[in-house]
Design a protein around this motif. Structure first.
Motif, short mmCIF file in Angstrom:
data_model
loop_
_atom_site.label_atom_id
_atom_site.label_comp_id
_atom_site.label_asym_id
_atom_site.label_seq_id
_atom_site.Cartn_x
_atom_site.Cartn_y
_atom_site.Cartn_z
N MET A 1 -9.30 8.10 -20.60
CA MET A 1 -8.83 6.73 -20.73
C MET A 1 -7.63 6.48 -19.80
O MET A 1 -7.54 5.44 -19.18
N PHE A 2 -6.74 7.49 -19.71
CA PHE A 2 -5.56 7.31 -18.86
C PHE A 2 -5.97 7.14 -17.39
O PHE A 2 -5.47 6.26 -16.70
N GLY A 3 -6.89 7.97 -16.94
CA GLY A 3 -7.34 7.88 -15.56
C GLY A 3 -8.06 6.57 -15.27
O GLY A 3 -7.89 5.97 -14.21
N SER A 4 -8.87 6.13 -16.21
CA SER A 4 -9.61 4.88 -16.03
C SER A 4 -8.66 3.68 -15.96
O SER A 4 -8.83 2.79 -15.13
N LEU A 5 -7.66 3.66 -16.83
CA LEU A 5 -6.71 2.56 -16.80
C LEU A 5 -5.86 2.60 -15.54
O LEU A 5 -5.52 1.55 -14.98
N PHE A 6 -5.51 3.79 -15.08
CA PHE A 6 -4.74 3.90 -13.84
C PHE A 6 -5.53 3.30 -12.68
O PHE A 6 -5.01 2.49 -11.91
N LYS A 51 -0.59 3.36 -27.44
CA LYS A 51 -0.90 2.06 -26.83
C LYS A 51 0.09 1.71 -25.73
O LYS A 51 -0.29 1.20 -24.67
N LEU A 52 1.36 1.99 -25.97
CA LEU A 52 2.37 1.73 -24.93
C LEU A 52 2.14 2.62 -23.71
O LEU A 52 2.24 2.17 -22.58
N SER A 53 1.79 3.88 -23.95
CA SER A 53 1.52 4.79 -22.84
C SER A 53 0.31 4.34 -22.04
O SER A 53 0.31 4.42 -20.80
N LEU A 54 -0.72 3.87 -22.71
CA LEU A 54 -1.91 3.37 -22.01
C LEU A 54 -1.58 2.13 -21.18
O LEU A 54 -2.02 2.01 -20.03
N PHE A 58 -1.63 1.67 -16.98
CA PHE A 58 -2.24 0.58 -16.21
C PHE A 58 -1.21 -0.03 -15.25
O PHE A 58 -1.51 -0.25 -14.07
N LEU A 59 0.01 -0.28 -15.73
CA LEU A 59 1.04 -0.84 -14.85
C LEU A 59 1.45 0.14 -13.76
O LEU A 59 1.82 -0.27 -12.65
N LEU A 60 1.39 1.43 -14.05
CA LEU A 60 1.69 2.44 -13.03
C LEU A 60 0.66 2.35 -11.90
O LEU A 60 1.02 2.42 -10.72
#
Length: 95
Positions: A1-6, A51-54, A58-60
């Protein structure tokens, strides 16, 4: 999920940041992307909420368009034309 949002953030940024840099100047967009990147990294570091980390991930990714892509264009504009291919080759070998 982290990679996809990035990468979703990078895709959105790639469609918005180049046009903004043409309108408002590459320097301001590059600096705002750098500050956003630093802020998001600090928030992720101290975050206890998933949720904040996700969202910060995305903002990163969104900040990458301003920081890397616009910064690269700005760098090549201030170089001699014959040096651009040399520097580009070195930069892509590092990444």
């Amino acid at each position: 999920m982290f990679g996809s949002l990035f990468f979703a953030g990078v895709v959105v940024s790639c469609s918005i940041m180049p046009r903004l840099s043409d309108l408002y100047g590459r320097k301001y967009i590059s600096l705002s992307g750098t500050f956003m990147h630093i802020l998001c990294a600090i928030v992720i570091l101290f975050s206890t909420s998933l949720k904040l980390s996700l969202f910060m991930t995305f903002l990163l990714g969104f900040a990458m368009g301003g920081r890397v892509l616009v910064g690269y264009c700005m760098m090549t504009e201030h170089m001699r034309e014959e040096d651009v291919p040399k520097v580009t080759a070195v930069l892509f070998m590092i990444d």
